[in-house]
Design an enzyme around this catalytic site. Structure first.
Site, PDB file in Angstrom:
ATOM      1  N   GLN A 219       0.827  -1.207   0.000  1.00 28.86           N
ATOM      2  CA  GLN A 219       0.000   0.000   0.000  1.00 28.86           C
ATOM      3  C   GLN A 219       0.867   1.265   0.000  1.00 28.86           C
ATOM      4  O   GLN A 219       0.356   2.359  -0.095  1.00 28.86           O
ATOM      5  CB  GLN A 219      -0.917   0.016   1.229  1.00 28.86           C
ATOM      6  CG  GLN A 219      -1.927  -1.125   1.254  1.00 28.86           C
ATOM      7  CD  GLN A 219      -2.772  -1.164   2.505  1.00 28.86           C
ATOM      8  OE1 GLN A 219      -2.985  -2.237   3.061  1.00 28.86           O
ATOM      9  NE2 GLN A 219      -3.276  -0.031   2.985  1.00 28.86           N
ATOM     10  N   ARG A 365      -8.495  -0.986   8.327  1.00 25.87           N
ATOM     11  CA  ARG A 365      -9.390   0.045   7.803  1.00 25.87           C
ATOM     12  C   ARG A 365      -9.599   1.146   8.836  1.00 25.87           C
ATOM     13  O   ARG A 365     -10.720   1.452   9.236  1.00 25.87           O
ATOM     14  CB  ARG A 365     -10.729  -0.588   7.444  1.00 25.87           C
ATOM     15  CG  ARG A 365     -11.455   0.206   6.381  1.00 25.87           C
ATOM     16  CD  ARG A 365     -12.642  -0.522   5.848  1.00 25.87           C
ATOM     17  NE  ARG A 365     -13.210   0.220   4.746  1.00 25.87           N
ATOM     18  CZ  ARG A 365     -13.711  -0.330   3.663  1.00 25.87           C
ATOM     19  NH1 ARG A 365     -13.715  -1.632   3.526  1.00 25.87           N
ATOM     20  NH2 ARG A 365     -14.216   0.408   2.711  1.00 25.87           N
ATOM     21  N   CYS A 366      -8.484   1.731   9.265  1.00 27.97           N
ATOM     22  CA  CYS A 366      -8.541   2.614  10.413  1.00 27.97           C
ATOM     23  C   CYS A 366      -7.359   3.555  10.373  1.00 27.97           C
ATOM     24  O   CYS A 366      -6.253   3.158  10.068  1.00 27.97           O
ATOM     25  CB  CYS A 366      -8.468   1.741  11.669  1.00 27.97           C
ATOM     26  SG  CYS A 366      -7.994   2.588  13.160  1.00 27.97           S
ATOM     27  N   GLU A 734     -12.681   4.715   5.637  1.00 30.08           N
ATOM     28  CA  GLU A 734     -12.620   4.064   6.938  1.00 30.08           C
ATOM     29  C   GLU A 734     -13.800   4.384   7.840  1.00 30.08           C
ATOM     30  O   GLU A 734     -14.076   3.627   8.778  1.00 30.08           O
ATOM     31  CB  GLU A 734     -11.309   4.446   7.624  1.00 30.08           C
ATOM     32  CG  GLU A 734     -10.138   3.876   6.853  1.00 30.08           C
ATOM     33  CD  GLU A 734      -8.799   4.445   7.269  1.00 30.08           C
ATOM     34  OE1 GLU A 734      -7.800   3.913   6.831  1.00 30.08           O
ATOM     35  OE2 GLU A 734      -8.770   5.423   8.020  1.00 30.08           O
TER      36      GLU A 734
END
Ligand code: FES
Ligand code: FES
Lengths: 782, 166
Positions: A219, A365-366, A734
């Site tokens: 990523q 996802r944070c 998110e």
């Protein structure tokens, strides 16, 4: 007279995704689809013990496998000085392969290289490791006693990693002491995992020029390049990182994993490309998210005004502190724990410990620990409402940071950019029919049925971040963007971000097209190749639109300014007489005399006059502040009193993500995030037994919701633009995962509240809920 | 290692190779037939990203079959759905309805859906959700996948009588 057109050119349109045709036809290019000539396959040997000394490793049987090439342990890696890796925020280092001892079950112990995948796995089965088991520390409360020191390699002989705190401790204690009510609760956010459907993997090759060609599921490809320079000492020009199509990421593809280093070391020594693709078990056991044990205290006056907030957290970081947090924020953005509420004072304190568990503390996802913080405050608000006998929406309404208080300086040191919490909540309550639901609930309760309504009015902080505060490995968290416009008005866009399904190939084109009045269909978007893309810190923590998106808009404006000069030349006017209007340059006072960007693009290459030819720009954007998206989520559930089964009857998410680029993509992001939040609330946990065994090592134990369990999602939005972002955008990827767990849990606890149940820690499995109902009924019967 | 000759008709083309008896069908498809649209996502037959059709209409998880078991059979993969680049109504519907994000589950989802609509051309939402329950998606939350299949079902059921007319 007709009103001036406010119709946007490309922004705010549900443009279909440009990347889809290749995925739909099986033509995506994921890591395992790449094969290099002469490549070897690598398989890893993992420890069955959570804590043990390694007395010896014997690979002689493994090396007899047909096709075996080499077996590497920490001894060989240490000889090349690559036995340990620095962790991203610089507070610790991590073993690549077990060095003298293993610290968690499934830790990587040896790497086997072979001609085929099957042979590599056969080798891994046959490597004999002599373990001497040691006492296991399977939770941070045991770790803090320091009876067993897990990391003798560290200078300080303690399992305590660090303390972090923010806010005013004594003022908070004083305010709590003076409050009419103090509500306390212990809340656990269990250990879980992002589990993208594509596991991680890589192929490493040193080409004939001695240059490392590194294909990897990343990523953050540029960060990898610099990290590899730091770990391996290879000059950065000799490292080429290529992150191909990613089959999801959600934070799991941020860290540099030991397997990557082993693949590179193998390629270097064996002079052949090495491919390594994780198994699902390797994926689920190599890192984790969350695992916070939190104690919250909230002070409130009799009339429901909040007076103080205090949070004390014990964090379980596993065997290495491999959290991917910015250097100055070891507990990430946990300071957002004061949420959407105007607390006069607050204090948060956190201590992190080593345990015999998988390392990490990466995101799921944070935006760096925001999920834990948001869950805690939203859960606690319901408990406060319950104790004060107030409706949870009224307690929130009474304490929201008001619209006119922005920019709002929080007691935990963030400056919130903008928001309209009350409005968003009103939209949600109206749409879900809150009053009706309350009436229905009262009727059901009278009949003994368990129906619950759960609210979450969260605020998150994303878009790390301003360089004065944020860096990873010392690299400031800006993002670069590059735009080139071709003579025909088509173009190419490159950024340092990296989509994992978010649709950058579409949304980035929309941002640039809007700024320039060009066709978004004619922009190629390229990311993930460090040779071509400008430097950027990558895509995680909902930072792409806030940072890379800002860079793109500003780069496009830079192009517009150059285009103005060329337009002036072509139209033979002074550039100050030109006005950018309705997506073209018009001569002021001479309507009709205008030139489009497409025409300017052609002129830039054919008739630029005295101007520098060409039309392109590169820009690095250092955001002045974070962005603060918010939302109101409402869950409606029915709990079966006999079985403990929860049915999510309705779920409504009203998000405020600022300016929206593509509503279809935003909705898709929300659906996906809610499903992950649903999973966390009801089914996901990486549990360990007393002996330190990891109990969630594949998809039969670590559950991903199927189409059958997943609720139908209802979505909507309000728009409060960010005042400082170039296009007013915040972020949304998110939010649904940050905001929804509390809504689910609040709903279930609301359903059980007539029985006197006050809190249950996630995941709210049928068994746990059933046990809570039984216990409550048992108590009532006594 | 003992190698066995295996011959499978994949998307209408006979693919023959000698492989170890333990070679999984998914690896045969990806490596011998060089069709990489069929993916691998787990080790426990849980995720369905490897779904292909056996003998025309039977969805199978190709990670849970040995290549030798498919010897003499026909396999259909995602690569067959858009001959000449014209998207299948299901592919078109997934595109229209934003039924995919990262795309990793998509080939398996499509193959399961092809079989689903073959057996049940007008499924209810519940039947669709039931039919998809062996295919995980981590990105979309399934709402839009359900919509995609509903759209395709509508288009395909209209297309059949039209085709019968001429
Ligand atoms: S790879 Fe997961 S079911 Fe086949
Ligand atoms: S689209 Fe990513 S897993 Fe389904």
């Amino acid at each position: 007279m007709t009103a001036p057109t406010t119709e946007k050119f490309a922004m705010g349109k549900s443009m279909k995704r440009k990347e889809d045709p290749r995925f739909l036809q099986g033509k995506g290019n994921y890591i395992d689809d790449i094969n290099l000539k002469g490549q070897l396959y690598m398989a890893l040997v993992h420890s069955p013990y959570p804590h043990a000394n390694i007395k010896g490793i014997d690979s002689s049987a493994a090396m007899k496998v047909e096709g075996a090439v080499a077996c590497v342990t920490s001894k060989e890696l240490n000889a090349y000085n690559v036995g340990w890796l620095p962790t991203f925020h610089g507070l610790d280092k991590q073993m690549v392969l077990a060095d003298g001892k293993v610290l968690y079950q499934y830790q990587e112990v040896a790497a086997c290289y072979a001609e085929t995948r099957e042979a590599a796995y056969d080798m891994a089965e046959l490597v004999e490791v002599d373990y001497e088991p040691l006492e296991v520390v399977n939770n941070p409360f045991k770790a803090m006693k320091d009876d067993v020191i897990l990391r003798p390699d560290r200078e300080n002989k303690t399992n305590h990693i660090y303390n972090w705190n923010v806010g005013d401790s004594s003022a908070t204690d004083a305010a709590l002491a003076a409050s009419d009510h103090v509500v306390k609760q212990h809340v656990v956010f269990p250990r879980c995992h992002a589990a993208p459907l594509e596991p991680c993997g890589c192929i490493a090759e040193f080409d004939t020029m001695g240059r490392l060609q590194f294909y990897v599921t990343s990523q953050a490809p540029h960060v990898y390049r610099t990290a590899l320079f730091l770990v391996l000492g290879i000059p950065e020009d000799k490292i080429h990182v290529i992150s191909p199509d990613l089959g999801g990421g959600f934070g799991n593809k941020v860290p540099v994993y030991p397997g990557y280093v082993c693949a590179i070391a193998g390629a270097l020594v064996l002079k052949r490309p090495v491919k390594w693709i994780e198994t699902r078990t390797e994926n689920l056991t190599s890192s984790f998210a969350r695992d916070y044990h939190m104690d919250i205290e909230i002070g409130a006056s009799n009339d429901g005004k909040l007076t103080a907030l205090k949070v004390n957290t014990v964090a379980d970081h596993g065997a290495f502190d491999a959290a991917a947090d910015p250097s100055k924020y070891p507990a990430g953005m946990f300071g957002i724990v004061s949420g959407s509420y105007d607390f006069p004072v607050a204090y948060a304190n956190l201590d992190a410990y080593f345990t015999n568990k998988q390392p990490g503390g990466v995101a799921y996802r944070c935006s760096f620990r925001v999920t834990e913080a948001s869950y805690l405050i939203e859960r606690a608000m319901d408990i406060v409402a319950d104790e004060l006998k107030m409706d949870p929406t009224e307690l929130r309404r009474k304490n929201f940071i008001r619209k006119d208080q922005f920019p709002y300086k929080s007691p935990l040191n963030f400056t919130y950019d903008s928001g309209d919490y009350e409005h968003t909540m009103d939209v949600a309550l109206e749409r879900i029919g809150y009053k009706q639901l309350l009436k229905e609930q009262a009727e059901k309760r009278a009949k003994g049925e368990l129906m619950g309504i759960g609210i979450s009015t969260f605020t998150e902080v994303t878009g790390a971040g301003p360089s004065k505060h944020f860096d990873i490995l010392g690299i400031k968290m800006f993002d670069g963007a590059e735009i080139r416009i071709h003579p025909s008005g088509a173009g190419i866009i490159r950024t340092g971000s990296k989509s994992q399904g978010q649709g950058h190939e579409t949304t980035w084109a929309q941002i640039v097209a809007e700024e320039l009045g060009l066709d978004p269909q004619n922009f190629l978007v390229e990311e993930g190749d460090t040779d071509t893309a400008p430097y950027g810190l990558g895509t995680y923590a909902s930072r792409s639109t806030p940072v890379a998106g800002g860079a793109l808009a500003l780069a496009a404006r830079k192009i517009r300014e150059k285009a103005r000069k060329i337009a002036a030349h072509v139209l033979e006017v002074d550039e100050r007489d030109l006005e950018w209007k309705d997506y073209k340059f018009e001569v002021m006072g001479a309507p009709g005399k205008s030139i489009t960007m497409k025409e300017i693009a052609f002129a830039a290459y054919t008739n630029p006059g005295d101007n520098e030819p060409g039309l392109e720009a590169t820009l690095y954007y250092d955001p002045p502040n974070m962005v603060f998206p918010h939302g109101t989520y409402v869950a409606v559930v029915d709990v079966d009193r006999e079985t403990g089964e929860t049915k999510v009857r309705r779920f409504l998410a009203i998000d405020d993500a600022g300016t929206i680029i593509n509503p279809m993509i935003v909705e898709g992001q929300v659906h996906g995030g809610l499903t992950e939040g649903f999973a966390i609330a009801f089914m996901q946990e990486i549990a360990y037994d007393e002996a330190g065994n990891n109990l969630a090592t594949n998809f039969t134990d670590y559950l991903v919701p199927t189409s059958l369990e997943s609720p139908s999602w209802e979505t909507g939005h309000t728009v409060t633009p960010s005042p400082h972002h170039p296009i007013g955008a915040k972020s949304v990827g998110e939010s649904p995962n940050v905001g929804s767990p509390a809504a689910f849990v609040n709903a279930v606890i609301d359903a059980l509240s007539p029985l006197g149940v006050r809190h249950i820690d996630m995941p709210l499995t049928r068994e746990k809920v059933w046990a809570a109902i039984r216990a409550a009924e048992g108590q009532a019967a006594d | 290692m003992n190698e066995i000759p295996v011959s499978i008709k994949i998307n209408g083309k006979q693919v023959t190779a000698s492989v170890e008896s333990r070679t999984l069908l998914v690896h045969f498809i990806r490596e011998q037939a060089e069709l990489t649209g069929t993916h691998v996502g787990c080790d426990s037959s849980s995720c369905g990203v490897c779904t292909v059709l056996l003998d025309g209409d039977k969805p199978v998880k190709s990670c849970t079959m040995f290549a030798v078991m498919a010897h003499g059979h026909e396999i259909t993969t995602v690569e067959s759905l858009a001959p000449g680049g014209v998207l299948h109504p299901l592919q078109q519907a997934f595109w229209d309805q934003h039924g995919l994000q990262c795309g990793y589950c998509t080939p398996g989802m499509l193959m399961t859906s092809v079989a689903l609509l073959k057996h049940n051309p007008n499924p209810t939402e519940h039947e669709i959700r039931e039919g998809l329950s062996g295919n995980l998606c981590r990105c979309t939350g399934y709402n839009n996948i359900v919509k995609s299949i509903q759209q395709a079902a509508g288009v395909m059921s209209q297309a059949i009588p039209a085709a019968a007319d001429d």
